[in-house]
Scaffold this motif. Structure first.
Motif, PDB file in Angstrom:
ATOM      1  N   UNK A   1       0.911  -1.214   0.088  1.00  0.00           N
ATOM      2  CA  UNK A   1      -0.080   0.029  -0.035  1.00  0.00           C
ATOM      3  C   UNK A   1       0.797   1.270  -0.162  1.00  0.00           C
ATOM      4  N   UNK A   2       0.573   1.964  -0.952  1.00  0.00           N
ATOM      5  CA  UNK A   2       0.969   3.621  -1.025  1.00  0.00           C
ATOM      6  C   UNK A   2      -0.088   4.621  -0.875  1.00  0.00           C
ATOM      7  N   UNK A   3       0.301   5.593  -0.007  1.00  0.00           N
ATOM      8  CA  UNK A   3      -0.781   6.697   0.479  1.00  0.00           C
ATOM      9  C   UNK A   3      -0.079   8.004   0.234  1.00  0.00           C
ATOM     10  N   UNK A   4      -1.160   8.820  -0.243  1.00  0.00           N
ATOM     11  CA  UNK A   4      -0.933  10.295  -0.184  1.00  0.00           C
ATOM     12  C   UNK A   4      -2.016  10.737   0.218  1.00  0.00           C
ATOM     13  N   UNK A   5      -1.951  11.855   1.269  1.00  0.00           N
ATOM     14  CA  UNK A   5      -3.002  12.710   1.617  1.00  0.00           C
ATOM     15  C   UNK A   5      -2.606  13.921   2.426  1.00  0.00           C
ATOM     16  N   UNK A   6      -3.088  15.006   2.033  1.00  0.00           N
ATOM     17  CA  UNK A   6      -2.952  16.287   2.373  1.00  0.00           C
ATOM     18  C   UNK A   6      -4.099  17.308   2.303  1.00  0.00           C
ATOM     19  N   UNK A   7      -3.943  18.358   3.025  1.00  0.00           N
ATOM     20  CA  UNK A   7      -4.716  19.432   3.039  1.00  0.00           C
ATOM     21  C   UNK A   7      -4.751  20.074   1.706  1.00  0.00           C
ATOM     22  N   UNK A   8      -5.775  20.453   0.913  1.00  0.00           N
ATOM     23  CA  UNK A   8      -6.078  21.249  -0.137  1.00  0.00           C
ATOM     24  C   UNK A   8      -7.158  20.532  -1.008  1.00  0.00           C
ATOM     25  N   UNK A   9      -7.049  21.127  -2.256  1.00  0.00           N
ATOM     26  CA  UNK A   9      -8.177  20.665  -3.229  1.00  0.00           C
ATOM     27  C   UNK A   9      -7.270  19.467  -4.068  1.00  0.00           C
ATOM     28  N   UNK A  10      -8.170  18.877  -4.958  1.00  0.00           N
ATOM     29  CA  UNK A  10      -7.370  17.534  -5.446  1.00  0.00           C
ATOM     30  C   UNK A  10      -6.443  17.895  -6.466  1.00  0.00           C
ATOM     31  N   UNK A  11      -6.688  19.248  -7.269  1.00  0.00           N
ATOM     32  CA  UNK A  11      -5.455  19.320  -8.283  1.00  0.00           C
ATOM     33  C   UNK A  11      -4.315  19.816  -7.624  1.00  0.00           C
ATOM     34  N   UNK A  12      -4.603  20.571  -6.158  1.00  0.00           N
ATOM     35  CA  UNK A  12      -3.255  21.060  -5.725  1.00  0.00           C
ATOM     36  C   UNK A  12      -2.692  20.097  -5.223  1.00  0.00           C
ATOM     37  N   UNK A  13      -2.966  19.015  -4.531  1.00  0.00           N
ATOM     38  CA  UNK A  13      -2.591  17.956  -3.720  1.00  0.00           C
ATOM     39  C   UNK A  13      -1.922  16.758  -4.844  1.00  0.00           C
ATOM     40  N   UNK A  14      -2.793  16.461  -5.912  1.00  0.00           N
ATOM     41  CA  UNK A  14      -2.253  15.585  -6.738  1.00  0.00           C
ATOM     42  C   UNK A  14      -1.908  16.170  -8.203  1.00  0.00           C
ATOM     43  N   UNK A  15      -0.647  17.011  -8.270  1.00  0.00           N
ATOM     44  CA  UNK A  15      -0.181  17.565  -9.360  1.00  0.00           C
ATOM     45  C   UNK A  15       0.418  16.492 -10.246  1.00  0.00           C
ATOM     46  N   UNK A  16       0.787  16.940 -11.361  1.00  0.00           N
ATOM     47  CA  UNK A  16       1.205  15.992 -12.531  1.00  0.00           C
ATOM     48  C   UNK A  16       2.397  15.391 -12.225  1.00  0.00           C
ATOM     49  N   UNK A  17       3.386  15.907 -11.094  1.00  0.00           N
ATOM     50  CA  UNK A  17       4.656  15.291 -10.874  1.00  0.00           C
ATOM     51  C   UNK A  17       4.365  14.501  -9.586  1.00  0.00           C
ATOM     52  N   UNK A  18       3.496  14.504  -8.952  1.00  0.00           N
ATOM     53  CA  UNK A  18       2.911  13.481  -7.858  1.00  0.00           C
ATOM     54  C   UNK A  18       2.334  12.514  -8.643  1.00  0.00           C
ATOM     55  N   UNK A  19       1.474  12.579  -9.305  1.00  0.00           N
ATOM     56  CA  UNK A  19       0.756  11.572  -9.870  1.00  0.00           C
ATOM     57  C   UNK A  19       1.543  10.507 -10.706  1.00  0.00           C
ATOM     58  N   UNK A  20       2.833  11.126 -11.382  1.00  0.00           N
ATOM     59  CA  UNK A  20       3.514  10.432 -12.073  1.00  0.00           C
ATOM     60  C   UNK A  20       4.569   9.468 -11.253  1.00  0.00           C
ATOM     61  N   UNK A  21       4.687   9.961  -9.872  1.00  0.00           N
ATOM     62  CA  UNK A  21       5.608   9.154  -8.791  1.00  0.00           C
ATOM     63  C   UNK A  21       4.926   8.066  -8.253  1.00  0.00           C
ATOM     64  N   UNK A  22       3.482   8.262  -8.365  1.00  0.00           N
ATOM     65  CA  UNK A  22       2.657   6.935  -7.535  1.00  0.00           C
ATOM     66  C   UNK A  22       2.688   5.801  -8.099  1.00  0.00           C
ATOM     67  N   UNK A  23       2.794   4.686  -7.848  1.00  0.00           N
ATOM     68  CA  UNK A  23       2.822   3.426  -8.241  1.00  0.00           C
ATOM     69  C   UNK A  23       1.636   3.108  -9.156  1.00  0.00           C
ATOM     70  N   UNK A  24       1.846   2.243 -10.171  1.00  0.00           N
ATOM     71  CA  UNK A  24       0.591   1.754 -10.961  1.00  0.00           C
ATOM     72  C   UNK A  24      -0.682   1.256 -10.318  1.00  0.00           C
TER      73      UNK A  24
END
Length: 482
Positions: A57-80
């Motif tokens: 399991x890999x998790x990411x959770x933060x304060x903020x809106x979806x597009x602020x928390x899950x930027x392009x760079x973040x999405x690319x580093x998350x496992x498939x």
């Protein structure tokens, strides 16, 4: 003496989303991102995802809106990954800090588990106290962590994760729509009353769970059906199966899902939200006929009801306000002077529509009154000769214990003033609310009963005997260092 009120709108619920991959080409993270984006209206304080990459399991959770928390760079580093669940949050219990963001990921002796929750337990404090006395340590003030602990404790003596969820439901009271992820399974569960929506979709061969059908279609999928109140749905390598041992109780979907919370393009428990709001406006026209020149709605959830009022009454429909699309609900007001102008920054009247005209102003509800009063003042300044304010919901008179953030009657304008006093406070020529009988009829085709406890004080299940829980959580939150 006429009181002042701090804020007008109710805050939304949370949004949950989950996807089980059967097609090797599916991007579960990208699919969850689109689903959460479509559910952003249900919570803007925090968001998160948990990805299952073959049991890791890999998790990411933060304060903020979806597009602020899950930027392009973040999405690319998350496992498939082969499964993923997501959550966007508004704090109905617990404080808005990172430790309360979801999904929760728990690692215990039977393996990891991730959980996302929409709702509000009425016995969270009792369960939490019981678990702490037996040695449990909590890291948040959210009742979601209480549910997660209850499931993991039941898992020790159960044969499967779904059996643990089933046994946990015997102990939970209140509102909960859950998405649970184990190393091999994705599970959806809804409380026996069905207070909050939850539905199932397909994306090719892949399975989706979401709070609303709009998230399924936004992710490119197709809506299949609603999760029934009390139902547990299990997705695994063998397909989909259902557990209905908690089904059959009297149901009570929150009527505010149709009035305000859900997106108008969603279908909730068999009823179109857009159609329900138009019907609310039509019933308003029958119950509160007004001589006027134009009908306008308060963006966004008042627009459909205003259209319904116009169609039923024959009074022309107009666009009365421009809404600033670049101001989020978490907009920061740095000082009192600017706080007073918040409504003007978000909404601006279109004078060409209202100047020199008698206006019917339709909004989804009137909770505390301040924003409504400011909106009326803007219409007067724009040249309206009369303003007739109509609410597509009845008077909000009682607390909600099942997810909407009103835990007392203290600041509810209708609970503290007569209709005439409210008319004076708002500065309108007339004021009307949809009747309780009327609001019960707006969701044509709805398969569930409706909870109207915030209007009547009568709830589908017994409410908590005290509000000590909120005091308890505030005390705990003071000790959280996020």
């Amino acid at each position: 003496m006429i009181k002042d009120y701090l804020d007008e709108k109710l805050h939304e619920e949370c949004g949950v989303f989950g996807v089980y991959r059967r097609d090797a080409d599916l991007d579960v993270v990208g699919t969850t991102y689109y689903g959460l984006y479509a559910l952003q209206h249900r919570g803007q304080e925090s968001c998160g995802m948990a990805v299952n990459d073959d049991g890791v399991f890999y998790k990411r959770r933060e304060l903020g809106l979806v597009n602020d928390v899950f930027t392009k760079d973040v999405l690319e580093t998350m496992p498939r990954g082969n499964m993923c669940i997501g959550h966007c949050r508004y704090a109905t219990t617990g404080v808005p800090v990172r430790s309360n963001a979801q999904p929760f990921v728990i690692r215990h002796i039977k393996g990891p588990m991730a959980l996302a929750h929409n709702g509000n337990l009425t016995n969270s404090a009792e369960l939490r106290s019981e678990f702490e006395l037996s040695g449990a340590i909590f890291h948040s003030t959210s009742d979601t962590e209480v549910i997660a602990y209850a499931i993991t404790r039941e898992r020790l003596s159960s044969d499967s994760i779904e059996q643990a969820v089933e046994q946990t439901m015997d102990r939970l009271k209140g509102a909960y729509s859950l998405v649970v992820m184990s190393p091999r399974k994705l599970i959806a569960a809804r409380d026996p009353q069905g207070f909050r929506p939850l539905c199932i979709g397909k994306l090719g061969e892949n399975d989706i769970i979401a709070s609303e059908s709009c998230a399924i279609t936004a992710a490119g999928g197709e809506f299949v059906r609603d999760v029934e109140p009390g139902e547990i749905v299990v997705f695994d390598e063998n397909g989909c199966r259902s557990i209905r041992t908690h089904c059959g109780c009297p149901t009570g979907l929150c009527v505010f899902e149709y009035v305000y919370i859900a997106r108008p393009d969603s279908v909730v428990d068999g009823a179109s939200v857009h159609r329900a709001r138009r019907r609310a406006g039509a019933f308003l026209a029958l119950e509160h006929p007004v001589q006027a020149d134009v009908v306008i709605g308060v963006p966004d959830s008042g627009l459909d009801a205003a259209l319904g009022y116009s169609q039923q009454s024959g009074i022309p429909y107009g666009i009365g306000f421009l809404k600033n699309k670049y101001i989020g609900r978490t907009f920061i007001q740095p000082n009192q002077k600017l706080r007073e102008n918040t409504v003007r920054i978000k909404l601006n009247p279109i004078a060409d529509t209202v100047k020199g005209r008698r206006v019917v102003l339709v909004d989804d509800s009137i909770v505390r009154g301040t924003t409504s009063r400011q909106i009326v003042q803007m219409l007067r300044e724009a040249g309206s000769t009369e303003v007739h304010f109509l609410s597509s919901a009845p008077e909000f008179l009682y607390p909600c214990y099942f997810g909407v953030d009103v835990d007392s009657r203290e600041n509810l304008i209708a609970a503290n003033h007569s209709l005439e006093e409210m008319r004076e406070i708002l500065g309108v020529d007339s004021l009307g609310f949809l009747s309780v009988d009327g609001v019960k009829k707006i969701a044509e085709g709805c398969k569930c009963g409706l909870c109207t406890g915030c209007f009547t004080g009568k709830y589908p299940v017994e409410p908590p005997k005290s509000t000590e829980k909120s005091k308890f959580e505030k005390k705990i939150s003071e000790n959280i260092n996020d």
